[in-house]
Design an enzyme around this catalytic site. Structure first.
Site, PDB file in Angstrom:
ATOM      1  N   SER A 186      25.968  55.344   7.351  1.00  0.00           N
ATOM      2  CA  SER A 186      26.956  55.444   6.108  1.00  0.00           C
ATOM      3  C   SER A 186      26.373  55.921   5.038  1.00  0.00           C
ATOM      4  O   SER A 186      27.180  56.079   3.875  1.00  0.00           O
ATOM      5  CB  SER A 186      27.916  54.099   5.776  1.00  0.00           C
ATOM      6  N   SER A 192      30.745  55.756   5.896  1.00  0.00           N
ATOM      7  CA  SER A 192      31.757  55.118   4.921  1.00  0.00           C
ATOM      8  C   SER A 192      31.497  55.349   3.384  1.00  0.00           C
ATOM      9  O   SER A 192      32.418  55.244   2.742  1.00  0.00           O
ATOM     10  CB  SER A 192      31.873  53.727   5.160  1.00  0.00           C
ATOM     11  N   LYS A 244      29.019  51.961  -4.736  1.00  0.00           N
ATOM     12  CA  LYS A 244      29.694  51.761  -3.614  1.00  0.00           C
ATOM     13  C   LYS A 244      30.770  50.361  -3.778  1.00  0.00           C
ATOM     14  O   LYS A 244      29.959  49.439  -4.157  1.00  0.00           O
ATOM     15  CB  LYS A 244      29.094  51.814  -2.507  1.00  0.00           C
TER      16      LYS A 244
END
Lengths: 503, 90
Positions: free
Chosen positions: A185, A161, A86
């Site tokens: 997330s 997210s 990420k």
């Protein structure tokens, strides 16, 4: 076997299978890495899971790991396997944007501890994945670099997210990924993409080098397509880090043994009364209930548990998170990293700061910064931030009372399956409700997993099953998760992700 | 507008209207937390309490200046170059 079919075969393997084949010399890390890079080149135009890939660097690293392995050094049970990171993990020499235009072009001078651990474990980075800007969102639509698309239906959101990490795994671009979970997330993207994700106990995985959203809620964790792969990754990234003062200085629970055991006989599983019913899609509830029946059939005892203060979790979260975020994001001032706007020699530092933040931040980030600034301002502090912190205590007490009765708690991970891109983008409150079932865990700091329960009959999209355990009992997630997964694999003849349409 | 200044965001007029409405809605939805009687409840600022975490008092190497230069918006003479810091006409 032709090269093309060898490649498509490699990208569909589990990380555990790939690691074993690499360790035995049946395939090289370079071949496996190349196969995933080819897959990214082939499908990422449609998925947009990656913000950055550097094929040459990945292949060079894979060759180093291959050389190590041929000299007899197998650094970890995942040596040679590729991973997607990420884009809020600081990676030395590799761009890190957090999905924000304000950090466009920033090259971090150091690695996050997670990145260091993966490197020493011989895990090969494929690149950085897309995300809601600074991890604020539940759909990846708040990225400054365009939304990620859900491989189950490219018109739909991949969750957020960490939608990039989840979509990369679900589209076979990577067997493993790292996510972060501040309010869901990791878990909500896992739920809507038919993959597995774990939010470890707060402090279980180092936050050093992770760009902070809300420091008392943020926790990085593993994402994969199966419970065992998730456990293998968890065991590599977890553990005490002196560079993170909130890191827990205690042994990591044996998540691999738990994933191998998969025995739920005699376990008490509590269904959270407040996280079902109104607002939950019918197919989500039906798949959740079917999974419960399976667990009961495997010998677990299912009871209902009430957590009365969970109804206030969303409100408390949307005061605590913006308050912490408004402080954390003050560092993006256009002075030391990222973009700078309006510096023409006339404007002062304050003016340049305000212009840079106005140009560099997207709408959701501005909303939350202002909300936090307001909640912390004098005269409102007690009514908002202070009261939210007390609710946080009450939610933690609800968990304590529940775990006095049961070993784990369960709920659907998200109230709905993946919705259409654009459907909630202008309605912040509707978007916030996606995390209603995941937020309480972040507030209390304990751990949780999402794994696929099945497809909702009405839309054919994945439904997530959430397992919640007490702090530092992360192994229980894997015990229950692997039991459920094994039963479902028996029923379906494979993992749910095998049903994903080919791109 | 005042909030925008506090948050160091140079908002446009239409943004001010838009966010005023949205923040009002969000605060309205959050308000329910004030219904909970919690006067005697201690606040939680951190989920897993830890206090006074120290590391060994050993000097560790820092980062090189050149590393910061790569990511800086403006850099001169081994330093971050910044706009004037006093808010007066130049």
């Amino acid at each position: 076997m032709s090269d093309a079919s060898l490649n498509s075969d490699l990208v569909r393997q589990s990380a555990a299978t790939l690691a074993t084949a690499i360790a035995r010399g049946e395939v090289s890390s370079e071949q496996v890495t190349q196969a995933h890079l080819d897959r990214i080149a082939e499908v990422d135009g449609q998925v947009n899971a990656f913000l950055f890939v550097d094929p040459e660097a990945s292949l060079a690293r894979a060759r180093e790991v291959d050389a190590q392995i041929s000299s007899g050094i197998i650094a970890s049970p995942l040596a040679g396997v590729p991973i997607a990171l990420k884009d809020l993990l600081a990676t030395r020499g590799v761009p890190t944007t957090c999905g924000s235009k304000i950090l466009e072009g920033w090259i971090p001078p150091y690695n996050a501890t997670i990145v260091e651990r993966l490197e020493s474990a011989g895990v090969v980075s494929l690149g950085k994945t897309n995300m809601d800007e600074f991890a604020m969102g539940s759909s990846t639509e708040n990225s400054g670099y365009g939304p990620t698309h859900n491989p189950w239906d490219l018109e739909r959101i991949p969750g957020g997210s960490g939608g990039g990490s989840a979509a990369a795994i679900a589209s076979f671009e990577a067997p493993l990924a790292i996510g972060t979970d501040t309010g869901g997330s990791i878990r909500q993207p896992a739920a809507v993409t038919g993959t597995v994700g774990v939010k470890p106990t707060y402090g279980g995985v180092s936050r050093y080098g992770i760009v902070a959203l809300a420091s008392s809620l943020d926790q990085a964790g593993p994402c994969a397509r199966s419970v065992m792969d998730t456990a293998l990754l968890h065991s590599i990234i977890a553990g005490h880090d002196p560079r993170d003062s909130t890191s827990i200085n205690a042994p990591v629970p044996d998540v691999i043994a738990a994933a191998k055991s998969g025995d739920v006989r005699g376990m008490r599983i509590g269904v959270i009364k407040q996280l079902q019913g109104e607002g939950f899609q019918s197919g989500v509830i039906s798949q959740f209930n079917a999974a419960l029946e399976i667990l009961a059939g495997l010998g677990a005892e299912i009871v209902e548990v009430s957590c009365e203060h969970f109804q206030y979790a969303l409100g408390a979260y949307y005061l605590i998170l913006p308050s912490e975020a408004s402080s954390n994001l003050a560092r993006f001032d256009g002075m030391r990293f990222g973009i700078r706007v309006g510096d023409d020699g006339q404007h002062s530092v304050e003016q340049v700061m305000s212009a840079t933040r106005e140009a560099g931040f997207g709408a959701e980030v501005k909303r939350r910064i202002m909300l936090g600034t307001y909640a912390l301002s004098s005269g409102y502090y007690d009514a908002y931030y202070g009261q939210a912190q007390k609710i946080r205590t009450l939610i933690t007490r609800d968990f304590e009372a529940a775990f006095a009765q049961v070993d784990v708690l369960v709920s659907p991970t998200a109230p709905t399956t993946a919705f259409k891109l654009g459907a909630k983008v202008n309605d912040p409150l509707a978007m916030y409700l996606n995390d209603i079932a995941t937020i309480p865990v972040n507030l209390a700091g304990n751990c949780a997993m999402s794994l696929p329960a099945g497809l909702a009959p009405e839309d054919g999209l994945p439904v997530g099953f959430q397992i919640i355990a007490p702090a530092m009992a992360d192994d229980r997630l894997y015990k229950v998760g692997s039991a459920l997964e094994a039963a479902l694999v028996d029923k379906w003849g494979g993992l749910l992700i095998d049903e994903v349409p080919s791109l | 507008m005042h909030l925008g200044r506090l948050a160091r965001l140079e908002l446009t007029e239409s943004e001010v209207d838009h966010y005023t409405e949205q923040l009002g809605q969000i605060l309205g939805a959050i308000e329910a937390i004030s219904d909970v009687a919690a006067d005697d409840i201690p606040p939680t600022s951190h989920p897993i309490p830890v206090v006074n975490v120290y590391r060994e008092d050993v000097a560790l190497p820092g980062l090189d200046r050149e590393d910061f230069a790569v990511g800086a918006p403006a850099w001169e003479d081994d330093r971050f170059l910044v706009p004037r810091i006093l808010d007066e006409p130049a």
